[in-house]
Scaffold this motif. Structure first.
Motif, PDB file in Angstrom:
ATOM      1  N   LEU A  95       0.477  -1.544   0.182  1.00  0.00           N
ATOM      2  CA  LEU A  95       0.159   0.153   0.151  1.00  0.00           C
ATOM      3  C   LEU A  95       0.853   1.427  -0.024  1.00  0.00           C
ATOM      4  O   LEU A  95       1.865   1.722   1.077  1.00  0.00           O
ATOM      5  CB  LEU A  95      -0.576  -0.011   1.450  1.00  0.00           C
ATOM      6  N   MET A  96       0.779   2.093  -0.831  1.00  0.00           N
ATOM      7  CA  MET A  96       1.212   2.975  -1.389  1.00  0.00           C
ATOM      8  C   MET A  96       0.171   4.214  -0.942  1.00  0.00           C
ATOM      9  O   MET A  96       1.277   5.383  -0.247  1.00  0.00           O
ATOM     10  CB  MET A  96       2.188   3.356  -2.817  1.00  0.00           C
ATOM     11  N   SER A  97       0.071   4.883  -1.245  1.00  0.00           N
ATOM     12  CA  SER A  97      -0.621   5.545  -0.519  1.00  0.00           C
ATOM     13  C   SER A  97      -2.253   5.266  -0.415  1.00  0.00           C
ATOM     14  O   SER A  97      -3.157   4.139  -0.805  1.00  0.00           O
ATOM     15  CB  SER A  97      -1.054   6.176  -1.797  1.00  0.00           C
ATOM     16  N   ILE A  98      -3.015   6.655   0.858  1.00  0.00           N
ATOM     17  CA  ILE A  98      -4.352   5.910   1.139  1.00  0.00           C
ATOM     18  C   ILE A  98      -5.247   7.333   1.624  1.00  0.00           C
ATOM     19  O   ILE A  98      -3.675   7.773   2.169  1.00  0.00           O
ATOM     20  CB  ILE A  98      -4.361   5.464   2.109  1.00  0.00           C
ATOM     21  N   SER A  99      -6.509   7.275   1.289  1.00  0.00           N
ATOM     22  CA  SER A  99      -7.052   8.912   1.579  1.00  0.00           C
ATOM     23  C   SER A  99      -8.899   7.844   1.436  1.00  0.00           C
ATOM     24  O   SER A  99      -8.371   6.714   1.409  1.00  0.00           O
ATOM     25  CB  SER A  99      -5.989   9.870   0.573  1.00  0.00           C
ATOM     26  N   ALA A 100      -9.176   9.264   1.520  1.00  0.00           N
ATOM     27  CA  ALA A 100     -10.693   8.695   2.376  1.00  0.00           C
ATOM     28  C   ALA A 100     -11.228   8.370   0.545  1.00  0.00           C
ATOM     29  O   ALA A 100     -11.041   8.757  -0.619  1.00  0.00           O
ATOM     30  CB  ALA A 100     -12.113   9.980   2.084  1.00  0.00           C
ATOM     31  N   ASN A 101     -11.198   6.929   0.612  1.00  0.00           N
ATOM     32  CA  ASN A 101     -11.982   6.484  -0.656  1.00  0.00           C
ATOM     33  C   ASN A 101     -10.990   6.143  -1.326  1.00  0.00           C
ATOM     34  O   ASN A 101     -11.353   5.780  -3.004  1.00  0.00           O
ATOM     35  CB  ASN A 101     -13.266   7.210  -0.976  1.00  0.00           C
ATOM     36  N   LYS A 102      -9.577   6.257  -1.667  1.00  0.00           N
ATOM     37  CA  LYS A 102      -8.818   5.657  -2.876  1.00  0.00           C
ATOM     38  C   LYS A 102      -7.952   5.176  -2.092  1.00  0.00           C
ATOM     39  O   LYS A 102      -7.174   5.538  -1.037  1.00  0.00           O
ATOM     40  CB  LYS A 102      -8.478   7.324  -3.468  1.00  0.00           C
ATOM     41  N   ALA A 103      -6.756   3.977  -2.668  1.00  0.00           N
ATOM     42  CA  ALA A 103      -5.667   3.472  -1.866  1.00  0.00           C
ATOM     43  C   ALA A 103      -5.375   3.095  -3.418  1.00  0.00           C
ATOM     44  O   ALA A 103      -5.673   2.831  -4.516  1.00  0.00           O
ATOM     45  CB  ALA A 103      -6.651   1.859  -1.465  1.00  0.00           C
ATOM     46  N   ILE A 104      -3.722   3.034  -3.263  1.00  0.00           N
ATOM     47  CA  ILE A 104      -2.356   3.083  -4.362  1.00  0.00           C
ATOM     48  C   ILE A 104      -2.008   1.856  -3.689  1.00  0.00           C
ATOM     49  O   ILE A 104      -1.167   1.614  -2.746  1.00  0.00           O
ATOM     50  CB  ILE A 104      -2.068   4.185  -4.745  1.00  0.00           C
ATOM     51  N   PHE A 105      -1.695   0.675  -4.676  1.00  0.00           N
ATOM     52  CA  PHE A 105      -0.502  -0.249  -4.296  1.00  0.00           C
ATOM     53  C   PHE A 105       0.072  -0.601  -4.669  1.00  0.00           C
ATOM     54  O   PHE A 105      -0.252  -0.521  -6.475  1.00  0.00           O
ATOM     55  CB  PHE A 105      -1.533  -1.945  -3.887  1.00  0.00           C
ATOM     56  N   VAL A 106       1.446  -0.741  -5.118  1.00  0.00           N
ATOM     57  CA  VAL A 106       2.329  -0.822  -6.073  1.00  0.00           C
ATOM     58  C   VAL A 106       3.664  -2.486  -6.234  1.00  0.00           C
ATOM     59  O   VAL A 106       3.145  -2.749  -4.981  1.00  0.00           O
ATOM     60  CB  VAL A 106       3.500   0.214  -6.312  1.00  0.00           C
ATOM     61  N   SER A 107       3.461  -3.249  -6.876  1.00  0.00           N
ATOM     62  CA  SER A 107       4.061  -4.265  -6.391  1.00  0.00           C
ATOM     63  C   SER A 107       5.592  -4.220  -6.285  1.00  0.00           C
ATOM     64  O   SER A 107       6.042  -3.242  -6.264  1.00  0.00           O
ATOM     65  CB  SER A 107       4.099  -4.865  -8.278  1.00  0.00           C
ATOM     66  N   SER A 122      -4.731   1.190  -8.719  1.00  0.00           N
ATOM     67  CA  SER A 122      -5.424   1.695  -7.859  1.00  0.00           C
ATOM     68  C   SER A 122      -7.154   1.749  -7.708  1.00  0.00           C
ATOM     69  O   SER A 122      -7.577   1.013  -8.501  1.00  0.00           O
ATOM     70  CB  SER A 122      -5.746   3.460  -8.194  1.00  0.00           C
ATOM     71  N   TYR A 123      -7.377   1.897  -6.758  1.00  0.00           N
ATOM     72  CA  TYR A 123      -9.080   2.093  -6.332  1.00  0.00           C
ATOM     73  C   TYR A 123      -9.819   3.226  -5.271  1.00  0.00           C
ATOM     74  O   TYR A 123      -8.971   3.277  -4.929  1.00  0.00           O
ATOM     75  CB  TYR A 123      -9.027   0.442  -5.256  1.00  0.00           C
ATOM     76  N   GLN A 124     -10.988   3.650  -6.643  1.00  0.00           N
ATOM     77  CA  GLN A 124     -11.042   4.714  -6.335  1.00  0.00           C
ATOM     78  C   GLN A 124     -12.739   4.543  -5.940  1.00  0.00           C
ATOM     79  O   GLN A 124     -12.671   4.296  -6.914  1.00  0.00           O
ATOM     80  CB  GLN A 124     -10.942   5.882  -6.935  1.00  0.00           C
ATOM     81  N   ARG A 125     -13.202   4.662  -4.856  1.00  0.00           N
ATOM     82  CA  ARG A 125     -14.938   4.679  -4.257  1.00  0.00           C
ATOM     83  C   ARG A 125     -15.039   6.279  -5.253  1.00  0.00           C
ATOM     84  O   ARG A 125     -14.989   7.403  -4.689  1.00  0.00           O
ATOM     85  CB  ARG A 125     -14.896   4.383  -3.215  1.00  0.00           C
ATOM     86  N   THR A 126     -16.051   6.386  -6.648  1.00  0.00           N
ATOM     87  CA  THR A 126     -16.039   7.905  -6.687  1.00  0.00           C
ATOM     88  C   THR A 126     -17.746   8.258  -6.790  1.00  0.00           C
ATOM     89  O   THR A 126     -17.939   9.072  -6.200  1.00  0.00           O
ATOM     90  CB  THR A 126     -15.829   7.992  -8.006  1.00  0.00           C
ATOM     91  N   ALA A 127     -18.428   6.848  -5.893  1.00  0.00           N
ATOM     92  CA  ALA A 127     -19.561   7.239  -5.715  1.00  0.00           C
ATOM     93  C   ALA A 127     -20.061   5.997  -4.539  1.00  0.00           C
ATOM     94  O   ALA A 127     -19.748   5.157  -5.151  1.00  0.00           O
ATOM     95  CB  ALA A 127     -20.261   7.760  -6.987  1.00  0.00           C
ATOM     96  N   SER A 128     -21.415   6.410  -4.625  1.00  0.00           N
ATOM     97  CA  SER A 128     -21.926   5.370  -3.634  1.00  0.00           C
ATOM     98  C   SER A 128     -21.470   4.009  -4.365  1.00  0.00           C
ATOM     99  O   SER A 128     -21.405   2.858  -3.775  1.00  0.00           O
ATOM    100  CB  SER A 128     -23.239   5.473  -2.457  1.00  0.00           C
TER     101      SER A 128
END
Length: 174
Positions: A110-122, A130-136
């Motif tokens: 896990l390289m970065s995390i914020s509200a409703n967004k996480a970035i993973f790097v190999s 990158s995973y981002q919840r952009t709406a419900s």
């Protein structure tokens, strides 16, 4: 090898190592990913299910189906390792035939995390997820990697949350 090229490679290598420091977080911070997500994509019909965090982990199962036939599956766990979650992914062909070696899943920090967004790097720095919840009811997954020609490429997966479908009694999205 010219000296300038060697220095450039050394600088990039050091930068990747510095950037490879995982952030402090908990698997509970990734709860925004939970749900049953679907999408119609050029690769095929996709379904990605993320569990709610339980204890020190959460998990995902994924399948891609084209013309009624499965192309491949993924099984993913995210486990707390020290101060940061680590993603461990495996791919499977039809028939549950694994792509990766028995004791060598693909690992992502896990390289970065914020509200409703996480970035993973190999671990080798070659792939970013990158995973981002952009709406419900929307989850955007971005896969950054090099294409077959070695050029950087981003593939976007725009998932929609599936809630209370027939046959899913008791299953509720976040």
């Amino acid at each position: 090898m010219p000296r300038q090229l060697f220095l450039f490679i050394a600088l990039v290598s050091c930068t990747l190592q510095v950037n490879a420091q995982a952030v402090k977080a908990s698997v509970k911070d990734l709860a925004f990913m939970s749900g049953r997500w679907t999408l119609k994509h050029q690769w095929g019909d996709m379904e990605e299910y993320w569990s709610q965090p339980m204890g020190d982990n959460l998990m995902s199962s994924y399948r891609c189906v084209k013309n009624g036939k499965v192309l491949f599956y993924e099984f993913v766990v995210i486990e707390q390792e020290g101060d940061s979650p680590v993603m461990k992914m495996r791919h499977f062909n039809r028939g549950n035939i694994a792509w990766e070696e028995k004791n060598k899943p693909q690992n992502y920090k896990l390289m970065s995390i914020s509200a409703n967004k996480a970035i993973f790097v190999s671990l080798d720095g070659e792939v970013k997820l990158s995973y981002q919840r952009t709406a419900s009811n929307k989850l955007v997954v971005a896969l950054d990697e090099k294409d077959k020609k070695g050029q950087p490429h981003t593939e976007l997966f725009n998932y929609t949350l599936q809630v209370n479908e027939p046959g899913t009694a008791g299953l509720v999205g976040p």
